[in-house]
Design a protein around this motif. Structure first.
Motif, PDB file in Angstrom:
ATOM      1  N   ALA A   1      21.218  -8.596 -32.589  1.00  0.00           N
ATOM      2  CA  ALA A   1      21.012  -8.579 -31.142  1.00  0.00           C
ATOM      3  C   ALA A   1      19.563  -8.903 -30.790  1.00  0.00           C
ATOM      4  N   LYS A   2      19.363  -9.508 -29.630  1.00  0.00           N
ATOM      5  CA  LYS A   2      18.023  -9.906 -29.206  1.00  0.00           C
ATOM      6  C   LYS A   2      17.069  -8.721 -29.165  1.00  0.00           C
ATOM      7  N   THR A   3      17.545  -7.595 -28.652  1.00  0.00           N
ATOM      8  CA  THR A   3      16.692  -6.407 -28.558  1.00  0.00           C
ATOM      9  C   THR A   3      16.151  -6.021 -29.920  1.00  0.00           C
ATOM     10  N   ARG A   4      17.000  -6.057 -30.935  1.00  0.00           N
ATOM     11  CA  ARG A   4      16.581  -5.696 -32.293  1.00  0.00           C
ATOM     12  C   ARG A   4      15.664  -6.749 -32.887  1.00  0.00           C
ATOM     13  N   ARG A   5      15.863  -8.000 -32.523  1.00  0.00           N
ATOM     14  CA  ARG A   5      14.978  -9.052 -33.010  1.00  0.00           C
ATOM     15  C   ARG A   5      13.568  -8.872 -32.454  1.00  0.00           C
ATOM     16  N   TYR A   6      13.468  -8.609 -31.156  1.00  0.00           N
ATOM     17  CA  TYR A   6      12.151  -8.354 -30.559  1.00  0.00           C
ATOM     18  C   TYR A   6      11.477  -7.160 -31.238  1.00  0.00           C
ATOM     19  N   GLU A   7      12.265  -6.145 -31.533  1.00  0.00           N
ATOM     20  CA  GLU A   7      11.737  -4.946 -32.181  1.00  0.00           C
ATOM     21  C   GLU A   7      11.165  -5.282 -33.559  1.00  0.00           C
ATOM     22  N   MET A   8      11.917  -6.039 -34.350  1.00  0.00           N
ATOM     23  CA  MET A   8      11.455  -6.387 -35.694  1.00  0.00           C
ATOM     24  C   MET A   8      10.211  -7.265 -35.653  1.00  0.00           C
ATOM     25  N   ILE A   9      10.200  -8.234 -34.748  1.00  0.00           N
ATOM     26  CA  ILE A   9       9.051  -9.140 -34.658  1.00  0.00           C
ATOM     27  C   ILE A   9       7.807  -8.388 -34.204  1.00  0.00           C
ATOM     28  N   GLY A  10       7.969  -7.514 -33.219  1.00  0.00           N
ATOM     29  CA  GLY A  10       6.828  -6.745 -32.726  1.00  0.00           C
ATOM     30  C   GLY A  10       6.288  -5.770 -33.745  1.00  0.00           C
ATOM     31  N   ASN A  11       7.157  -5.276 -34.630  1.00  0.00           N
ATOM     32  CA  ASN A  11       6.730  -4.339 -35.668  1.00  0.00           C
ATOM     33  C   ASN A  11       6.144  -5.035 -36.890  1.00  0.00           C
ATOM     34  N   ALA A  12       6.295  -6.347 -36.952  1.00  0.00           N
ATOM     35  CA  ALA A  12       5.871  -7.089 -38.142  1.00  0.00           C
ATOM     36  C   ALA A  12       4.372  -7.364 -38.139  1.00  0.00           C
ATOM     37  N   VAL A  13       3.849  -7.661 -39.328  1.00  0.00           N
ATOM     38  CA  VAL A  13       2.497  -8.197 -39.448  1.00  0.00           C
ATOM     39  C   VAL A  13       2.602  -9.715 -39.362  1.00  0.00           C
ATOM     40  N   SER A  14       1.472 -10.392 -39.238  1.00  0.00           N
ATOM     41  CA  SER A  14       1.470 -11.849 -39.110  1.00  0.00           C
ATOM     42  C   SER A  14       1.452 -12.506 -40.486  1.00  0.00           C
ATOM     43  N   GLU A  15       2.381 -13.407 -40.709  1.00  0.00           N
ATOM     44  CA  GLU A  15       2.507 -14.053 -42.028  1.00  0.00           C
ATOM     45  C   GLU A  15       1.248 -14.791 -42.448  1.00  0.00           C
ATOM     46  N   PRO A  16       0.566 -15.540 -41.571  1.00  0.00           N
ATOM     47  CA  PRO A  16      -0.650 -16.236 -42.020  1.00  0.00           C
ATOM     48  C   PRO A  16      -1.733 -15.285 -42.524  1.00  0.00           C
ATOM     49  N   VAL A  17      -1.795 -14.075 -41.952  1.00  0.00           N
ATOM     50  CA  VAL A  17      -2.786 -13.092 -42.404  1.00  0.00           C
ATOM     51  C   VAL A  17      -2.443 -12.623 -43.812  1.00  0.00           C
ATOM     52  N   VAL A  18      -1.169 -12.273 -44.038  1.00  0.00           N
ATOM     53  CA  VAL A  18      -0.735 -11.840 -45.363  1.00  0.00           C
ATOM     54  C   VAL A  18      -0.958 -12.940 -46.385  1.00  0.00           C
ATOM     55  N   ARG A  19      -0.619 -14.172 -46.027  1.00  0.00           N
ATOM     56  CA  ARG A  19      -0.774 -15.297 -46.943  1.00  0.00           C
ATOM     57  C   ARG A  19      -2.223 -15.494 -47.354  1.00  0.00           C
ATOM     58  N   GLU A  20      -3.140 -15.376 -46.398  1.00  0.00           N
ATOM     59  CA  GLU A  20      -4.556 -15.561 -46.705  1.00  0.00           C
ATOM     60  C   GLU A  20      -5.075 -14.446 -47.604  1.00  0.00           C
ATOM     61  N   VAL A  21      -4.662 -13.204 -47.329  1.00  0.00           N
ATOM     62  CA  VAL A  21      -5.051 -12.081 -48.188  1.00  0.00           C
ATOM     63  C   VAL A  21      -4.525 -12.296 -49.603  1.00  0.00           C
ATOM     64  N   ALA A  22      -3.262 -12.732 -49.700  1.00  0.00           N
ATOM     65  CA  ALA A  22      -2.654 -12.963 -51.007  1.00  0.00           C
ATOM     66  C   ALA A  22      -3.385 -14.061 -51.782  1.00  0.00           C
ATOM     67  N   LYS A  23      -3.806 -15.107 -51.093  1.00  0.00           N
ATOM     68  CA  LYS A  23      -4.542 -16.190 -51.750  1.00  0.00           C
ATOM     69  C   LYS A  23      -5.869 -15.687 -52.304  1.00  0.00           C
ATOM     70  N   ARG A  24      -6.544 -14.846 -51.555  1.00  0.00           N
ATOM     71  CA  ARG A  24      -7.836 -14.335 -52.005  1.00  0.00           C
ATOM     72  C   ARG A  24      -7.683 -13.384 -53.186  1.00  0.00           C
ATOM     73  N   ILE A  25      -6.586 -12.613 -53.178  1.00  0.00           N
ATOM     74  CA  ILE A  25      -6.326 -11.739 -54.317  1.00  0.00           C
ATOM     75  C   ILE A  25      -6.092 -12.569 -55.576  1.00  0.00           C
ATOM     76  N   LYS A  26      -5.342 -13.661 -55.422  1.00  0.00           N
ATOM     77  CA  LYS A  26      -5.060 -14.523 -56.561  1.00  0.00           C
ATOM     78  C   LYS A  26      -6.330 -15.077 -57.163  1.00  0.00           C
ATOM     79  N   LYS A  27      -7.302 -15.443 -56.326  1.00  0.00           N
ATOM     80  CA  LYS A  27      -8.570 -15.951 -56.828  1.00  0.00           C
ATOM     81  C   LYS A  27      -9.308 -14.895 -57.662  1.00  0.00           C
ATOM     82  N   CYS A  28      -9.172 -13.632 -57.222  1.00  0.00           N
ATOM     83  CA  CYS A  28      -9.845 -12.559 -57.957  1.00  0.00           C
ATOM     84  C   CYS A  28      -9.163 -12.273 -59.296  1.00  0.00           C
ATOM     85  N   LEU A  29      -7.885 -12.596 -59.387  1.00  0.00           N
ATOM     86  CA  LEU A  29      -7.121 -12.305 -60.602  1.00  0.00           C
ATOM     87  C   LEU A  29      -7.283 -13.400 -61.651  1.00  0.00           C
ATOM     88  N   ILE A  30      -7.706 -14.579 -61.208  1.00  0.00           N
ATOM     89  CA  ILE A  30      -7.835 -15.692 -62.147  1.00  0.00           C
ATOM     90  C   ILE A  30      -9.053 -15.509 -63.049  1.00  0.00           C
TER      91      ILE A  30
END
Length: 215
Positions: free
Chosen positions: A186-215
């Motif tokens: 349902a739309k109401t639940r979709r809005y709820e999930m999206i609003g509760n989520a973190v932003s994917e580009p932020v997570v991706r950038e953090v993950a990339k930086r962690i990978k650099k530290c692990l290499i």
């Protein structure tokens, strides 16, 4: 590499890590919202559901390399009692038998909720206001679309528009795998999930930086 996702929501942490090039043998996720669980199972077919965070015991887990969590902020926001979270209060139960000593723990909270109203209006120091996504559908997420010089129409952002603002693929939250099978959420639940989520580009950038530290 194995990953444990606490407060997993609709799986943005996993999406961000995978988009950063991580490959996981096993992903164990913990969530209590049935719609988020169903959506996670739809988007990530090969996942292990671990129930609520209070039920997780590390001695029952495989060896974990990465833990991520975006904890609920309501309790220490102005929507709750406003008490800041103490360090070490969000932990997996049991002993540390299943956890690597060199594992990576990545806690990411939503922006400072002490200065953000739950209806999406955040007040800056200079007194200006900025609108942000929210998880309360009854308040709506609004934008202005102008028609001519004297009229304007106010409308709600669509689910896809909200997904795009969070860096998610179109219709990421549209379907869920429930106990009775595939179902449109349902739309109401979709809005709820999206609003509760973190932003994917932020997570991706953090993950990339962690990978650099692990290499």
């Amino acid at each position: 590499m194995n990953k444990l996702e606490l407060f997993s929501g609709c799986g943005v942490f996993r999406l961000g890590f995978e988009n950063a090039g991580y490959k996981f043998n096993k992903v164990i996720f913990s969530e209590i919202n049935k719609h988020a669980i169903a959506n996670y199972n739809y988007n990530f077919k090969k996942s292990i559901y671990a129930g609520s965070v209070i039920d997780i015991r590390s001695d029952e887990l495989p060896e974990i390399d990465i833990i991520s969590f975006g904890s609920p902020c309501q309790d220490f926001s102005i929507a709750g009692n406003g008490v800041p979270m103490k360090a070490g209060t969000l932990t997996a139960g049991g002993n540390s038998g299943g956890l690597h000593s060199d594992m990576t723990v990545i806690p990411v909270l939503t922006p400072d909720r002490l200065n953000k109203r739950q209806n999406g209006r955040r007040f800056k120091n200079e007194g200006e206001a900025a609108f942000t996504l929210n998880c309360q559908d009854k308040h709506g997420v609004m934008i202005t679309k102008k028609h001519g010089s004297h009229q304007s129409q106010i409308r709600r952002l669509t689910e896809i528009e909200c997904e795009r603002l969070q860096g998610l693929p179109d219709d990421w939250t549209k379907y869920g795998l429930y106990e009775k099978g595939l179902k449109e959420i349902a739309k109401t639940r979709r809005y709820e999930m999206i609003g509760n989520a973190v932003s994917e580009p932020v997570v991706r950038e953090v993950a990339k930086r962690i990978k650099k530290c692990l290499i």
